[in-house]
Write a protein that holds these residues in place. Structure first.
Motif, PDB file in Angstrom:
ATOM      1  N   ALA A   1      13.378   0.584 -40.206  1.00 14.27           N
ATOM      2  CA  ALA A   1      12.445   1.351 -41.032  1.00 14.27           C
ATOM      3  C   ALA A   1      12.594   2.811 -40.623  1.00 14.27           C
ATOM      4  O   ALA A   1      11.951   3.280 -39.688  1.00 14.27           O
ATOM      5  CB  ALA A   1      11.018   0.863 -40.824  1.00 14.27           C
ATOM      6  N   LEU A   2      13.461   3.528 -41.305  1.00 12.47           N
ATOM      7  CA  LEU A   2      13.869   4.862 -40.869  1.00 12.47           C
ATOM      8  C   LEU A   2      13.498   5.965 -41.849  1.00 12.47           C
ATOM      9  O   LEU A   2      13.395   7.121 -41.471  1.00 12.47           O
ATOM     10  CB  LEU A   2      15.390   4.878 -40.637  1.00 12.47           C
ATOM     11  N   GLN A   3      13.321   5.635 -43.113  1.00  9.93           N
ATOM     12  CA  GLN A   3      13.141   6.662 -44.138  1.00  9.93           C
ATOM     13  C   GLN A   3      11.688   7.114 -44.223  1.00  9.93           C
ATOM     14  O   GLN A   3      10.769   6.299 -44.177  1.00  9.93           O
ATOM     15  CB  GLN A   3      13.591   6.112 -45.492  1.00  9.93           C
ATOM     16  N   GLU A   4      11.502   8.422 -44.373  1.00 12.11           N
ATOM     17  CA  GLU A   4      10.167   8.991 -44.523  1.00 12.11           C
ATOM     18  C   GLU A   4      10.121   9.907 -45.741  1.00 12.11           C
ATOM     19  O   GLU A   4      11.151  10.416 -46.201  1.00 12.11           O
ATOM     20  CB  GLU A   4       9.781   9.792 -43.274  1.00 12.11           C
ATOM     21  N   ARG A   5       8.922  10.090 -46.241  1.00 14.53           N
ATOM     22  CA  ARG A   5       8.740  11.019 -47.361  1.00 14.53           C
ATOM     23  C   ARG A   5       9.153  12.438 -46.962  1.00 14.53           C
ATOM     24  O   ARG A   5       8.961  12.838 -45.827  1.00 14.53           O
ATOM     25  CB  ARG A   5       7.278  11.032 -47.806  1.00 14.53           C
ATOM     26  N   SER A   6       9.739  13.146 -47.876  1.00 16.01           N
ATOM     27  CA  SER A   6      10.167  14.542 -47.728  1.00 16.01           C
ATOM     28  C   SER A   6      11.333  14.720 -46.775  1.00 16.01           C
ATOM     29  O   SER A   6      11.722  15.850 -46.477  1.00 16.01           O
ATOM     30  CB  SER A   6       8.999  15.442 -47.289  1.00 16.01           C
ATOM     31  N   ALA A   7      11.923  13.630 -46.268  1.00 14.31           N
ATOM     32  CA  ALA A   7      13.061  13.770 -45.348  1.00 14.31           C
ATOM     33  C   ALA A   7      14.317  14.237 -46.075  1.00 14.31           C
ATOM     34  O   ALA A   7      15.152  14.931 -45.484  1.00 14.31           O
ATOM     35  CB  ALA A   7      13.332  12.451 -44.644  1.00 14.31           C
ATOM     36  N   ARG A   8      14.468  13.831 -47.352  1.00 10.56           N
ATOM     37  CA  ARG A   8      15.661  14.201 -48.124  1.00 10.56           C
ATOM     38  C   ARG A   8      16.941  13.844 -47.381  1.00 10.56           C
ATOM     39  O   ARG A   8      17.865  14.656 -47.259  1.00 10.56           O
ATOM     40  CB  ARG A   8      15.653  15.685 -48.474  1.00 10.56           C
ATOM     41  N   TYR A   9      16.979  12.633 -46.855  1.00  8.99           N
ATOM     42  CA  TYR A   9      18.164  12.064 -46.211  1.00  8.99           C
ATOM     43  C   TYR A   9      18.516  12.691 -44.866  1.00  8.99           C
ATOM     44  O   TYR A   9      19.563  12.372 -44.292  1.00  8.99           O
ATOM     45  CB  TYR A   9      19.391  12.138 -47.132  1.00  8.99           C
ATOM     46  N   ARG A  10      17.681  13.544 -44.333  1.00 16.81           N
ATOM     47  CA  ARG A  10      17.977  14.167 -43.037  1.00 16.81           C
ATOM     48  C   ARG A  10      17.613  13.201 -41.910  1.00 16.81           C
ATOM     49  O   ARG A  10      16.457  12.813 -41.759  1.00 16.81           O
ATOM     50  CB  ARG A  10      17.199  15.475 -42.886  1.00 16.81           C
ATOM     51  N   VAL A  11      18.602  12.849 -41.107  1.00 15.88           N
ATOM     52  CA  VAL A  11      18.399  11.869 -40.042  1.00 15.88           C
ATOM     53  C   VAL A  11      17.394  12.374 -39.017  1.00 15.88           C
ATOM     54  O   VAL A  11      16.602  11.603 -38.474  1.00 15.88           O
ATOM     55  CB  VAL A  11      19.747  11.542 -39.362  1.00 15.88           C
ATOM     56  N   GLY A  12      17.410  13.676 -38.748  1.00 16.71           N
ATOM     57  CA  GLY A  12      16.538  14.216 -37.715  1.00 16.71           C
ATOM     58  C   GLY A  12      15.120  14.497 -38.156  1.00 16.71           C
ATOM     59  O   GLY A  12      14.304  14.943 -37.344  1.00 16.71           O
ATOM     60  N   HIS A  13      14.799  14.251 -39.430  1.00 17.31           N
ATOM     61  CA  HIS A  13      13.435  14.513 -39.915  1.00 17.31           C
ATOM     62  C   HIS A  13      12.583  13.272 -39.621  1.00 17.31           C
ATOM     63  O   HIS A  13      12.628  12.284 -40.347  1.00 17.31           O
ATOM     64  CB  HIS A  13      13.447  14.804 -41.407  1.00 17.31           C
ATOM     65  N   VAL A  14      11.803  13.327 -38.562  1.00 20.25           N
ATOM     66  CA  VAL A  14      10.951  12.211 -38.151  1.00 20.25           C
ATOM     67  C   VAL A  14       9.563  12.758 -37.841  1.00 20.25           C
ATOM     68  O   VAL A  14       9.398  13.578 -36.925  1.00 20.25           O
ATOM     69  CB  VAL A  14      11.519  11.491 -36.904  1.00 20.25           C
ATOM     70  N   THR A  15       8.577  12.321 -38.604  1.00 20.39           N
ATOM     71  CA  THR A  15       7.200  12.765 -38.375  1.00 20.39           C
ATOM     72  C   THR A  15       6.358  11.693 -37.698  1.00 20.39           C
ATOM     73  O   THR A  15       5.276  12.002 -37.188  1.00 20.39           O
ATOM     74  CB  THR A  15       6.529  13.173 -39.695  1.00 20.39           C
ATOM     75  N   THR A  16       6.807  10.446 -37.725  1.00 20.47           N
ATOM     76  CA  THR A  16       6.087   9.377 -37.030  1.00 20.47           C
ATOM     77  C   THR A  16       6.077   9.674 -35.534  1.00 20.47           C
ATOM     78  O   THR A  16       7.110  10.020 -34.956  1.00 20.47           O
ATOM     79  CB  THR A  16       6.765   8.019 -37.297  1.00 20.47           C
ATOM     80  N   ARG A  17       4.925   9.532 -34.914  1.00 25.07           N
ATOM     81  CA  ARG A  17       4.756   9.900 -33.512  1.00 25.07           C
ATOM     82  C   ARG A  17       4.569   8.679 -32.623  1.00 25.07           C
ATOM     83  O   ARG A  17       3.954   7.690 -33.032  1.00 25.07           O
ATOM     84  CB  ARG A  17       3.558  10.836 -33.355  1.00 25.07           C
ATOM     85  N   ALA A  18       5.122   8.771 -31.412  1.00 24.89           N
ATOM     86  CA  ALA A  18       4.987   7.719 -30.409  1.00 24.89           C
ATOM     87  C   ALA A  18       4.244   8.287 -29.203  1.00 24.89           C
ATOM     88  O   ALA A  18       4.552   9.381 -28.733  1.00 24.89           O
ATOM     89  CB  ALA A  18       6.359   7.207 -29.981  1.00 24.89           C
ATOM     90  N   ALA A  19       3.284   7.521 -28.707  1.00 26.58           N
ATOM     91  CA  ALA A  19       2.494   7.959 -27.553  1.00 26.58           C
ATOM     92  C   ALA A  19       2.414   6.833 -26.532  1.00 26.58           C
ATOM     93  O   ALA A  19       2.314   5.653 -26.897  1.00 26.58           O
ATOM     94  CB  ALA A  19       1.087   8.361 -27.980  1.00 26.58           C
ATOM     95  N   HIS A  20       2.477   7.199 -25.244  1.00 23.60           N
ATOM     96  CA  HIS A  20       2.319   6.224 -24.176  1.00 23.60           C
ATOM     97  C   HIS A  20       0.938   5.577 -24.250  1.00 23.60           C
ATOM     98  O   HIS A  20      -0.063   6.226 -24.546  1.00 23.60           O
ATOM     99  CB  HIS A  20       2.489   6.888 -22.807  1.00 23.60           C
ATOM    100  N   SER A  21       0.922   4.283 -23.973  1.00 22.57           N
ATOM    101  CA  SER A  21      -0.345   3.558 -23.907  1.00 22.57           C
ATOM    102  C   SER A  21      -0.196   2.471 -22.849  1.00 22.57           C
ATOM    103  O   SER A  21       0.399   1.416 -23.097  1.00 22.57           O
ATOM    104  CB  SER A  21      -0.693   2.931 -25.260  1.00 22.57           C
ATOM    105  N   GLY A  22      -0.679   2.751 -21.649  1.00 25.49           N
ATOM    106  CA  GLY A  22      -0.501   1.814 -20.549  1.00 25.49           C
ATOM    107  C   GLY A  22       0.961   1.688 -20.198  1.00 25.49           C
ATOM    108  O   GLY A  22       1.644   2.681 -19.925  1.00 25.49           O
TER     109      GLY A  22
END
Length: 377
Positions: free
Chosen positions: A122-143
């Protein structure tokens, strides 16, 4: 350069073609599309053939084959309009899991190989326009783990998948290639919402929403893996597209030889013969660039990325030419839902936009050819 296939590769092609001819006629494909495009039954049959484990290491129950064998399979599945997320589930997912921790590989790669699990990137995001480096989903440490927040769009067979490989940002801004991690999210995880829907070509896709969803890290430096996965996807699209174009051309020629006007087959009209010759030329250009794309997958990233963009430009042009000309040569029947030709046209249209459309990759080629003054080295 030797472009002949080995005996094993030809045997693989024959096995897949026999299953397509016997087990996946157009009537079945059409029925699946009308029922919403579900694919798990077909995925299980591909697993029975050993195809879901084609590129999985033998250590995890797979066959350990390489890109050429994947291309052979892709061509045959394309020729048969097989309704399953084969490239994403059987090629991209194992490639992205190849560098995962041993526990994750042991947990999921054998299941991919035997078909009991469908893992979809699941890699594609809105407004990315096929740019691999466009990632807005965020990951945060939890325990001891991670939690993801964001959204992913148009995930193939997303509402049928058992798990997802998700790109999420651990650091950096939305457009940076630094700080992108890869994570595995299981279906049913807390905070994961999946909205499925049918697609234009009779398959299925889904949009994912993640709200502090627990995930397991596959790798902290995911930019290179995403780049390779994108190129692997382009090679898979090219192979499938060649199979689609090859079969659609054959269907069109058969139609021209049987459809009569003024008492003679329309295949006897010189203007139409010229058009089908253009179609055949576009097909063969696409085939040669599909081979080129597959053979370049093992090159260093700069050369590989340019080669795969070149291939996608030609495949996009070929798929558009073949699809449009073959539909027009059929006349009105070519766009009816009951006729097989319209389904080849729709699938070719979808593939032209997969992993970057023609204009996007034309720009990629342009950016990478400045040192050659427009001449490909």
């Amino acid at each position: 350069m030797d472009f002949d296939f080995t005996e094993d590769q030809e045997s693989l092609r024959d096995a897949v073609r026999r299953w397509v001819d016997k087990g996946f006629p157009f009537e079945r494909r059409h029925a699946l599309a009308k029922a919403g495009g579900g694919t798990r039954e077909v995925w299980g049959e591909l697993a029975d053939l050993g195809l879901t484990g084609l590129t999985v290491s033998p250590d995890h129950g797979g066959m350990g084959f390489g890109p050429v064998e994947a291309m052979v399979v892709g061509e045959e599945l394309g020729r048969g309009l097989v309704n399953a997320p084969y490239a994403h589930g059987a090629l991209l997912a194992p490639a992205l899991l190849a560098d995962a921790p041993a526990a994750l590989q042991t947990a999921w790669l054998p299941k991919i190989a035997d078909g009991s699990a469908l893992v979809i990137p699941a890699l594609q995001e809105r407004s990315a326009r096929y740019r691999v480096g466009h990632v807005t989903t965020r990951a945060a440490h939890s325990g001891d783990g991670w939690r993801l927040t964001g959204a992913k769009s148009v995930v193939p067979a997303g509402d049928e998948a058992d798990a997802f490989i998700v790109a999420a940002r651990t650091a950096g801004d939305d457009h940076s290639t630094e700080g992108i991690g890869l994570f595995l999210v299981e279906r049913g995880a807390d905070g994961l919402a999946v909205r499925g829907y049918p697609t234009h070509d009779g398959a299925r896709a889904a949009d994912l929403t993640l709200s502090a969803t627990p995930a397991q890290m596959i790798g902290a430096d995911g930019a290179a893996a995403l780049s390779f996965a994108s190129d692997l996807g382009i090679a898979a699209v090219a192979a499938e597209g060649v199979g689609l174009m090859d079969r659609f051309t054959a269907i069109t020629v058969e139609y021209m030889n049987t459809r009569k006007q003024f008492g003679v087959p329309i295949a006897s009209f010189q203007a139409l013969r010229h058009r089908i010759a253009d179609v055949k030329m576009a097909l063969e250009l696409g085939r040669s660039m599909s081979y080129y794309a597959t053979l370049k997958l093992g090159e260093p990233e700069p050369q590989r990325r340019r080669a795969l963009s070149q291939a996608k430009v030609q495949l996009g042009q070929s798929m558009r030419t073949v699809g449009q000309q073959c539909v027009q040569l059929h006349g009105g029947i070519g766009v009816t839902d009951e006729y097989v030709g319209s389904h080849y046209f729709k699938r070719l249209t979808m593939l032209e936009m997969a992993f970057g459309d023609t204009l996007h990759h034309l720009g990629e080629v342009s950016d990478r050819m400045q040192d050659t003054a427009g001449v490909f080295a």
